[in-house]
Design a protein around this motif. Structure first.
Motif, short mmCIF file in Angstrom:
data_model
loop_
_atom_site.label_atom_id
_atom_site.label_comp_id
_atom_site.label_asym_id
_atom_site.label_seq_id
_atom_site.Cartn_x
_atom_site.Cartn_y
_atom_site.Cartn_z
N LEU A 20 -9.41 -8.94 10.38
CA LEU A 20 -8.07 -8.60 9.90
C LEU A 20 -7.27 -9.82 9.48
O LEU A 20 -6.27 -9.70 8.78
N LEU A 21 -7.70 -10.99 9.93
CA LEU A 21 -7.03 -12.24 9.54
C LEU A 21 -7.56 -12.81 8.23
O LEU A 21 -6.97 -13.74 7.67
N ARG A 31 -5.07 -1.61 3.78
CA ARG A 31 -6.42 -1.86 4.28
C ARG A 31 -6.39 -2.26 5.75
O ARG A 31 -7.27 -1.87 6.53
N GLN A 32 -5.39 -3.03 6.14
CA GLN A 32 -5.25 -3.40 7.55
C GLN A 32 -5.03 -2.16 8.41
O GLN A 32 -5.59 -2.04 9.51
N PHE A 98 1.17 4.81 15.23
CA PHE A 98 2.64 4.75 15.18
C PHE A 98 3.12 3.58 14.34
O PHE A 98 4.02 3.71 13.51
N SER A 99 2.50 2.42 14.53
CA SER A 99 2.95 1.21 13.82
C SER A 99 2.60 1.27 12.34
O SER A 99 3.24 0.58 11.53
N SER A 100 1.63 2.09 11.96
CA SER A 100 1.23 2.19 10.55
C SER A 100 2.28 2.90 9.70
O SER A 100 2.14 2.94 8.47
N ALA A 101 3.31 3.44 10.34
CA ALA A 101 4.38 4.10 9.59
C ALA A 101 5.42 3.12 9.05
O ALA A 101 6.36 3.54 8.37
N ASP A 104 4.61 -2.27 11.22
CA ASP A 104 3.75 -3.41 10.95
C ASP A 104 4.21 -4.24 9.76
O ASP A 104 3.71 -5.35 9.54
N GLU A 105 5.16 -3.74 8.96
CA GLU A 105 5.65 -4.48 7.81
C GLU A 105 6.61 -5.60 8.19
O GLU A 105 6.95 -6.44 7.36
N LYS A 106 7.05 -5.62 9.44
CA LYS A 106 8.01 -6.63 9.88
C LYS A 106 7.35 -7.95 10.27
O LYS A 106 8.04 -8.91 10.60
N GLY A 107 6.04 -7.99 10.27
CA GLY A 107 5.31 -9.21 10.61
C GLY A 107 3.92 -9.18 10.01
O GLY A 107 3.28 -8.11 9.93
N LYS A 108 3.42 -10.32 9.58
CA LYS A 108 2.17 -10.37 8.84
C LYS A 108 0.95 -10.13 9.70
O LYS A 108 -0.05 -9.57 9.25
N PHE A 109 1.00 -10.54 10.97
CA PHE A 109 -0.21 -10.54 11.80
C PHE A 109 -0.17 -9.46 12.89
O PHE A 109 -0.80 -9.61 13.93
N PHE A 110 0.55 -8.38 12.65
CA PHE A 110 0.73 -7.36 13.68
C PHE A 110 -0.60 -6.75 14.10
O PHE A 110 -0.91 -6.67 15.29
N HIS A 111 -1.42 -6.33 13.15
CA HIS A 111 -2.68 -5.64 13.48
C HIS A 111 -3.69 -6.58 14.16
O HIS A 111 -4.33 -6.18 15.15
#
Length: 501
Positions: A20-21, A31-32, A98-101, A104-111
């Protein structure tokens, strides 16, 4: 392939986090999200299969690089570990959805951070060595530092400073304790230590006692035991909803470590070191519940209330650790699974409420009406029933089992009052908060923000588990009793059949 099954719960998040990185996944949010969800599903499938395999054929021991115990890195998949692997995988899947809604857009490396956090948690449950327990603690803590501050903000930064500072101090104490343990036992393999505990030389007895008590402090800090709990309510209350939901299991890693070390290594068969922590665990567990009750009654937001209910659940589990009977451990395991899922569900529901109440967020004040009051109200009601421990959800069974275990252990006077008072406090505050959040509305025009289908899928998946735990309560209880009996006997030292590496 089957002989390598115990290492898969570590390889999946490790390799998944690295992928994912890297491009092309790192450059495409969708895709993430897809890859993260696939990895979470795969993790759940592997965890369930490993649990079933262990239940049918016994514990599986995996020696990394074929280095035999007690010298190599040992993974031990027994009933206790695999049950918590499944619990972690369920949380990861729900958090991923839940975060896929949009979170996760608030940070690049969330996943990737979710994967590395899972790697640390799963590793802590699987390791058979105290030093590697320290290593996996650090992995999960480093990932949690970044996840806690995800999205930025002054409150998150302040909470993160306290969180990092206290956990760094705990890590330093952990290293001191490991040095003492290795100096007195000559090994950090948990199964080997359990065999040698009763044979410690009298000259080393005081030093071993110091090491054992240092480990109690370290695991008390990780589990938010009073008076080492001050970092937890603020950190959990300001964390993003899916992060707080995943954090719900982090305090349980501390409880698990207490079971492994103080009910295993320093259990009934440890000679002069037997049950060395018990005189301290009783008052500390009791005070943890009391402090949790007081903080619960003083809560000003739903997330803060949920965080304080986590403290109460930790105190209740510490009472079971202090009771230290197979019945107490089994009931504690059932309640651990239930309470972790219940607090995770309430954190996610709080996240939905925050999105629909505008500037009031989840504070217990009058605010504009919710866009989906019936749906969120039903989900809140289910989460509240679970946290209070009222029938017909599984919390009632968990608390009834703990009360029964206390009665069988002749400790009802110590255990019943705090658990029953905690349930009463939860009932009062959740009733009050529900009335405020859903009935004290101002104005007739709610915001158009509605829950995303992925968020609803995550929340409903968690909510469905509680009636499932009631339907299969007998099987889960039997499984927990077998896990408790295994833990009392200790980890397996030798590789079964010599071919599992």
């Amino acid at each position: 392939m089957l002989q390598h099954l115990p290492v898969l719960p570590l390889l999946i998040p490790l390799l998944g986090g690295i992928l994912l990185l890297l491009p092309p996944l790192a450059d495409d949010r969708n895709r993430q999200r897809i890859m993260g969800t696939v990895l979470a599903l795969l993790q759940l499938i592997v965890a369930v299969y490993l649990l079933w395999t262990v239940h049918q054929h016994g514990s599986r021991v995996y020696a990394m690089g074929d280095w035999q115990p007690p010298f190599g890195i040992l993974l031990v998949a027994d009933r206790l570990a695999t049950l918590l692997l499944v619990l972690t995988a369920i949380l990861l899947l729900c958090v991923q959805l839940f975060s896929s809604a949009g979170e996760d857009e608030k940070g690049k490396f969330f996943h990737p951070l979710l994967m590395f956090q899972t790697l640390g948690i799963q590793g802590a449950f699987l390791t058979g060595d105290l030093f590697n327990l320290f290593v996996f603690f650090e992995v999960l803590l480093i990932a949690s530092y970044a996840l806690l501050i995800h999205g930025g903000g002054a409150q998150k930064t302040l909470a993160n400073v306290h969180y990092v500072s206290l956990n760094l101090a705990g890590s330093a104490l952990f290293l001191f304790a490991l040095g003492i343990m290795y100096g007195t036992f000559g090994t950090l393999n948990m199964a080997d230590m359990q065999q040698k505990a009763a044979q410690i030389h009298s000259d080393d007895m005081r030093l071993a006692s110091v090491g054992a008590m240092l480990l109690l402090v370290v695991f008390g800090l990780k589990s938010a035991m009073m008076p080492l709990h001050f970092w937890m309510p603020r950190a959990y209350a300001v964390a993003p909803a899916p992060v707080a939901a995943l954090f719900a299991i982090m305090t349980k890693v501390g409880i698990y470590s207490l079971w492994r070390v103080h009910s295993g290594i320093f259990g009934d068969n440890a000679g002069e070191l037997a049950n060395i922590a018990q005189p301290w665990l009783w008052p500390l567990a009791w005070l943890t519940v009391v402090i949790g009750i007081i903080a619960t009654l003083a809560s000003q937001t739903l997330r803060e209330l949920t965080a304080n209910l986590v403290i109460i659940s930790v105190g209740s589990l510490l009472l079971m650790v202090a009771l230290n009977t197979p019945e107490a451990t089994a009931s504690g395991l059932y309640y651990l699974v239930h309470s972790t899922l219940a607090t995770a569900l309430m954190f996610l529901v709080a996240g939905l409420i925050v999105e629909q109440r505008g500037k009031a967020e989840d504070r217990f004040v009058q605010a504009r009406p919710l866009a989906q009051p019936v749906l969120l109200g039903a989900l809140f009601f289910m989460a509240a029933l679970a946290l209070i421990g009222m029938p017909p959800v599984s919390g009632f069974i968990g608390k009834a089992l703990m009360l029964k275990a206390a009665l069988a252990g002749n400790q009802a006077a110590w255990v019943w009052p705090p658990i029953l008072l905690a349930s009463l406090a939860a009932l009062v505050m959740l009733s009050r908060s529900g009335g405020t959040l859903f009935w004290r509305a101002r104005g007739d025009h709610p915001d158009d923000t509605r829950a995303h289908p992925a968020q609803l899928a995550a929340v409903i998946l968690l909510a469905i588990i509680f009636p499932v735990m009631v339907v299969f309560a007998g099987w889960i209880t039997d499984f927990a009793q077998l896990a408790a009996a295994e833990m009392q006997q200790g980890m397996v030292l030798n590789l079964p059949g010599g071919d599992d590496a």
